[in-house]
Design a protein around this motif. Sequence first.
Motif: not given
Length: 139
Positions: A73-102
């Motif tokens: 959290e809090g990396a100086p290069y994050y621009q998307h911080t409208y919803e707090g310091s955990d916002d952009m890291p949450a999006h990155i983690k979600s992309t790395i881990i994934g949103s679905n399974h079969t």
Amino acid sequence: MWLQKQINLSPKPRGFHLIDDEIISSIPEIADIKVGLLHILIKHTSASLTLNENADPTVRNDFESHFDHFVPEGAPYYQHTYEGSDDMPAHIKSTIIGSNHTLPITHGQLNLGTWQGIYLCEHRNNGGSRQLVLTIQGE
């Protein structure tokens, strides 16, 4: 046979949470499937799903520690911080881990390995209830 349901998971704190029971209890129809597939999609961009170790709870803590170190959290290069310091890291983690399974269904049950469980990976401090779309195809 096709079946689709949307379910709401109870709110969970930040971290990695086993959700097998919440999923299975919401689809009793799975008991009638001899062979099939369950597709799970999380309808959020700041939480994710993974399949991993379900026995030792320290695995969940290690996942959280690793991803907090890997995507701080809090990396100086994050621009998307409208919803707090955990916002952009949450999006990155979600992309790395994934949103679905079969997952395979065999004789009315998910056909998972002995030590496998389905995790909700909650990446926000206050993510709230999360929605899943569960789609079963089978006979």
